[in-house]
Design an enzyme around this catalytic site. Sequence first.
Site, PDB file in Angstrom:
ATOM      1  N   LYS A 171     -24.086 119.927  -1.552  1.00 51.61           N
ATOM      2  CA  LYS A 171     -24.438 119.338  -0.253  1.00 51.61           C
ATOM      3  C   LYS A 171     -24.896 117.887  -0.413  1.00 51.61           C
ATOM      4  O   LYS A 171     -24.508 117.005   0.364  1.00 51.61           O
ATOM      5  CB  LYS A 171     -25.547 120.178   0.390  1.00 51.61           C
ATOM      6  CG  LYS A 171     -26.236 119.556   1.621  1.00 51.61           C
ATOM      7  CD  LYS A 171     -25.348 119.537   2.836  1.00 51.61           C
ATOM      8  CE  LYS A 171     -26.033 118.892   4.046  1.00 51.61           C
ATOM      9  NZ  LYS A 171     -27.079 119.727   4.637  1.00 51.61           N
ATOM     10  N   SER A 178     -20.882 110.583   2.323  1.00 51.42           N
ATOM     11  CA  SER A 178     -20.813 110.377   3.767  1.00 51.42           C
ATOM     12  C   SER A 178     -21.755 109.276   4.229  1.00 51.42           C
ATOM     13  O   SER A 178     -21.368 108.383   5.001  1.00 51.42           O
ATOM     14  CB  SER A 178     -21.138 111.688   4.487  1.00 51.42           C
ATOM     15  OG  SER A 178     -21.083 111.527   5.877  1.00 51.42           O
ATOM     16  N   LYS A 240     -10.640  90.472  -7.402  1.00 48.41           N
ATOM     17  CA  LYS A 240     -10.325  89.214  -6.726  1.00 48.41           C
ATOM     18  C   LYS A 240     -10.493  89.340  -5.209  1.00 48.41           C
ATOM     19  O   LYS A 240     -11.154  88.523  -4.568  1.00 48.41           O
ATOM     20  CB  LYS A 240      -8.894  88.780  -7.042  1.00 48.41           C
ATOM     21  CG  LYS A 240      -8.440  87.528  -6.279  1.00 48.41           C
ATOM     22  CD  LYS A 240      -6.996  87.188  -6.560  1.00 48.41           C
ATOM     23  CE  LYS A 240      -6.035  88.129  -5.869  1.00 48.41           C
ATOM     24  NZ  LYS A 240      -5.972  87.913  -4.385  1.00 48.41           N
TER      25      LYS A 240
END
Length: 292
Positions: A171, A178, A240
């Site tokens: 979890k 997230s 870059k």
Amino acid sequence: MGRIGFIGVGVMGAPMARNLLRAGHRVSAFDTSSAALASVVRDGAVKVGSAREAADGADYVITMLPTGRHVAEAVLGPEGLAEALDPAALLIDMSTGLPADFDATAESLAASGRRMIDAPVGRTSKDAEAGTLLVMAGGSREEIDRALPILDILGDPVIHCGPRGAGIRTKLVNNYLSVVSNVVVAEALTLAEGEGLDRDLVIEVLMGTTAGQGHLATTYPAKVLAGDLEPGFMIDLAHKDLGLATGMAGAAGVAHGTGLAALECYSAARDQGMGRLDWTAIYNLLRRSAGS
């Protein structure tokens, strides 16, 4: 039908308890909030005055509390459920807290012959109402099988993540990705607006590339997780382009802290001679630094 003690009937816990009631289970509920408790009692739960009372005679006890320390207090503290929990019963902790706190509580219970598994959930309160939470369960196969008749009422899917403690760890990995991704999305959209771009058109572009589709669904399965580091897009080029983007953000006065942190990773990869490898080789860099 089973006898279930439910400790913590707040935003997520209340709809979960209601789903158990609808399935025909007897639910004894406890919460330190009298208003939260009254809400589920109106829907058929039995009001009890402590975690200990919730566990008395229960086949299952569910904790859905803010942190692991709250769980430890409910289990091991004064009026805690530990001594009232029948050794044949199963404690299912569905809270989100520190794994170390869960481990310590579970080990204390195990020392007295009582069983505790972790089964934290993903998704939202709407999913709690619908019984479609994503449940991440940790425990032995026998313990998870024992819990499934209850967990299947609360979630779909129920995923057995591994031994005890694997659920909460999974979890937190999920939430790490997230929550951090949320920041970089916010930075990217703010950068677009800072450059005077049409946000909706930018989103249309992003949704057609890895930026919007996500590395877990695109580049990682095809490249680094398959052991293929032939460059689809080189670390040198990523370095870059990120340097150019952070420079633009700096000139526009737009927040770009996650971009600067990422640029350090790409710089480290180049310093270790990885510049011409696929950009997903960043995963191997971080695994190496962690000793994996």
